[in-house]
Write a protein that holds these residues in place. Structure first.
Motif, PDB file in Angstrom:
ATOM      1  N   ILE A 181       0.832  -1.205   0.000  1.00 13.32           N
ATOM      2  CA  ILE A 181       0.000   0.000   0.000  1.00 13.32           C
ATOM      3  C   ILE A 181       0.867   1.255   0.000  1.00 13.32           C
ATOM      4  O   ILE A 181       0.663   2.184  -0.791  1.00 13.32           O
ATOM      5  CB  ILE A 181      -0.953   0.002   1.212  1.00 13.32           C
ATOM      6  CG1 ILE A 181      -1.998  -1.115   1.077  1.00 13.32           C
ATOM      7  CG2 ILE A 181      -1.647   1.353   1.355  1.00 13.32           C
ATOM      8  CD1 ILE A 181      -2.863  -1.294   2.308  1.00 13.32           C
ATOM      9  N   TRP A 196      -7.187  -4.147  -3.904  1.00 13.83           N
ATOM     10  CA  TRP A 196      -5.841  -3.644  -4.190  1.00 13.83           C
ATOM     11  C   TRP A 196      -5.181  -4.467  -5.304  1.00 13.83           C
ATOM     12  O   TRP A 196      -4.484  -3.923  -6.166  1.00 13.83           O
ATOM     13  CB  TRP A 196      -4.969  -3.691  -2.931  1.00 13.83           C
ATOM     14  CG  TRP A 196      -5.067  -2.479  -2.063  1.00 13.83           C
ATOM     15  CD1 TRP A 196      -5.616  -2.395  -0.810  1.00 13.83           C
ATOM     16  CD2 TRP A 196      -4.582  -1.165  -2.365  1.00 13.83           C
ATOM     17  NE1 TRP A 196      -5.516  -1.119  -0.320  1.00 13.83           N
ATOM     18  CE2 TRP A 196      -4.887  -0.343  -1.254  1.00 13.83           C
ATOM     19  CE3 TRP A 196      -3.938  -0.610  -3.465  1.00 13.83           C
ATOM     20  CZ2 TRP A 196      -4.549   1.008  -1.220  1.00 13.83           C
ATOM     21  CZ3 TRP A 196      -3.602   0.739  -3.431  1.00 13.83           C
ATOM     22  CH2 TRP A 196      -3.905   1.529  -2.315  1.00 13.83           C
ATOM     23  N   ILE A 204      -8.570   3.687  -6.031  1.00 17.25           N
ATOM     24  CA  ILE A 204      -7.517   3.700  -5.015  1.00 17.25           C
ATOM     25  C   ILE A 204      -7.970   4.500  -3.798  1.00 17.25           C
ATOM     26  O   ILE A 204      -7.777   4.088  -2.645  1.00 17.25           O
ATOM     27  CB  ILE A 204      -6.217   4.286  -5.595  1.00 17.25           C
ATOM     28  CG1 ILE A 204      -5.609   3.317  -6.616  1.00 17.25           C
ATOM     29  CG2 ILE A 204      -5.205   4.585  -4.490  1.00 17.25           C
ATOM     30  CD1 ILE A 204      -4.382   3.863  -7.330  1.00 17.25           C
ATOM     31  N   SER A 230      -8.632   0.545   4.175  1.00 13.00           N
ATOM     32  CA  SER A 230      -7.589  -0.431   4.469  1.00 13.00           C
ATOM     33  C   SER A 230      -6.801  -0.029   5.698  1.00 13.00           C
ATOM     34  O   SER A 230      -6.533  -0.842   6.593  1.00 13.00           O
ATOM     35  CB  SER A 230      -6.632  -0.568   3.274  1.00 13.00           C
ATOM     36  OG  SER A 230      -7.308  -0.989   2.122  1.00 13.00           O
ATOM     37  N   PHE A 278       0.441  -7.916  -1.949  1.00 11.86           N
ATOM     38  CA  PHE A 278      -0.998  -8.050  -1.677  1.00 11.86           C
ATOM     39  C   PHE A 278      -1.423  -9.516  -1.659  1.00 11.86           C
ATOM     40  O   PHE A 278      -2.261  -9.911  -0.846  1.00 11.86           O
ATOM     41  CB  PHE A 278      -1.791  -7.258  -2.718  1.00 11.86           C
ATOM     42  CG  PHE A 278      -1.519  -5.790  -2.658  1.00 11.86           C
ATOM     43  CD1 PHE A 278      -1.977  -5.023  -1.598  1.00 11.86           C
ATOM     44  CD2 PHE A 278      -0.781  -5.156  -3.649  1.00 11.86           C
ATOM     45  CE1 PHE A 278      -1.719  -3.664  -1.526  1.00 11.86           C
ATOM     46  CE2 PHE A 278      -0.513  -3.808  -3.597  1.00 11.86           C
ATOM     47  CZ  PHE A 278      -0.971  -3.055  -2.529  1.00 11.86           C
TER      48      PHE A 278
END
Length: 447
Positions: free
Chosen positions: A268, A328, A353, A360, A420
């Motif tokens: 991230i 993601w 996003i 998140s 991810f």
């Protein structure tokens, strides 16, 4: 010493002040601008740089790899700075002055980017290293005020409001800089000049608004526990970190969750810090497209937190974070196939996003709070802060290596899928109800 509303508002304003560095410097302007400086030093420009190299400190690297390598090095060094900053903060009766020291060092280094011209890429990399390390250290001191200004019943609300205030502050300065980008012709400035002055504006914003918490916050005597370590602040910081890490062995499921968080949060943070460079260098998008899109992401992140928070109330935070990691993954796949020089697909992806970003992060923090044994919130969230600010270096390193080896930003961006995918698998393997019970807490009805 009880806190006042004035003190809490002052505390909120440090989030407002420092978030400008995250948005304007890291997320938007420094990556493309430092890359252009490095390309100039290599004697090339844009597409002509495929085989060009620069030689920082005797190393041979591609100009496009300089910024991700610098981000990677800065967050790696932050791992060592954060426990020292935390130890000093725990043992100091002058915490407010310590916040000022770190904040003004970071702001000064950012403002000094005024001199980042010509081919001075080493100056830019060095200033960013100082600014980012100081930024992380100031956040540790800033967060250590929270238990002093809010009791257990009110801490979530105070913390969340500060987090939201930070998004608004970072977005407000970015909005002003977007206006400057769109008006560059009327201002008689080049894109590079607008970028450089935008970097400087973040330093001035950071320094200027930091005066508000410094006027409002009050120093308090250090807690008795902080005085028993002996030695100096540096050795005590690492001793405290080692003690906490050893204590984590008694809660292996909490430790496993933290490991999963380290992995997916690395992905991230890398997307956040390098999205601007990908949009500029690979997709060939102008600042007039890129900057407003990232501004939109900034505000949508807060809306996304509310949206995923509502989903968490329906299906549970653990499942919602897993859903966010799937989203993601889709973001990375779509980014790989985005066509160059087309704004609409990039803007749509930016919206996605933004919606997944805030949720998140917010839900990961709230989920972790359920895995902490009572009475150890401070030290465990200290480890969490190190995880958030100080260990996200593997992603930029992998991105930089992938680009350095292939000279393809698309390969570099898709390489982040590993974070991810692995993070999803690791998080899915955590028996979350048993983990919460193991920490001595009562699991919520929905997980």
């Amino acid at each position: 010493m009880r806190s006042t509303r004035r003190e809490r508002v002052g505390w909120y304003f440090y989030d407002w002040a420092n978030s400008a560095f995250q948005t304007t410097v890291i997320t938007v302007f420094l990556g493309p601008y430092l890359t252009s400086i490095a390309e100039k030093a290599a004697g090339c420009d844009g597409d002509a740089c495929d085989n060009a190299v620069i030689h920082p400190l005797g190393l041979s690297i591609a100009p496009g790899a300089l910024f991700p390598y610098t981000v990677s090095l800065s967050v790696f060094l932050t791992v060592f700075a954060l426990p020292i900053a935390g130890a000093i903060a725990d043992r100091s009766a002058h915490k407010k002055q310590l916040l000022a020291l770190f904040a003004y060092i970071g702001a000064a280094a950012t403002t000094a980017m005024l001199f980042l011209t010509g081919d001075r890429y080493l100056l830019g990399a060095g200033l960013f290293l100082v600014a980012n390390i100081a930024f992380g250290a100031s956040i540790v001191v800033y967060n250590s005020f929270l238990p002093q200004i809010a009791d257990e019943e009110d801490r979530d609300r105070v913390s969340s409001f500060g987090w939201a205030w930070g998004y608004l502050g970072g977005g407000t300065l970015l909005l002003l800089n977007v206006a400057a980008v769109l008006s560059k012709d009327a201002l008689g400035m080049s894109t590079g000049e607008v970028a450089r002055y935008s970097l400087v504006s973040a330093g001035l914003w950071w320094a200027g608004f930091t005066t508000i918490p410094l006027l409002a916050l009050r120093n308090r005597p250090p807690q008795a526990e902080a005085l028993t370590g002996g030695g100096n602040a540096v050795t005590d910081g690492f001793r405290q970190l080692w003690h906490t890490l050893r204590g984590l062995r008694a809660y292996p499921l909490t430790l496993f969750f933290l490991a999963a968080y380290l992995v997916y949060n690395d992905g991230i943070q890398t997307v956040i810090s390098l999205a601007s460079q990908y949009g500029t260098e690979e997709l060939k998008l102008s600042d007039s497209v890129l900057v407003p899109t990232i501004l939109m992401v900034q505000f949508l992140a807060f809306a996304g937190a509310l949206l995923l928070g509502r989903l968490a109330r329906a299906i549970g935070a653990w499942k919602t974070v897993l859903v966010s990691l799937v989203l993601w993954t889709l973001v990375i796949v779509v980014a790989f196939f985005l066509p160059a020089k087309q704004a609409v697909p990039f803007v749509i992806l930016g919206g996605a996003i933004g919606l997944v970003l805030g949720g998140s992060q917010a839900l990961s923090r709230s989920l972790f709070s359920q895995l902490i044994p009572k009475g150890k919130e401070g030290e465990y969230f200290g480890i969490y802060e190190i995880s958030d600010k100080g260990t996200s270096w593997l992603g930029p390193l992998l991105f930089g290596l992938a680009y350095d080896l292939t000279r393809s930003y698309r390969v570099a961006i898709v390489s982040l899928l590993v974070f991810f995918a692995a993070g999803f698998v690791m998080l899915a393997m955590v028996p979350i109800r048993r983990a919460i019970e193991q920490a001595g807490n009562t699991p919520p009805a929905r997980l």
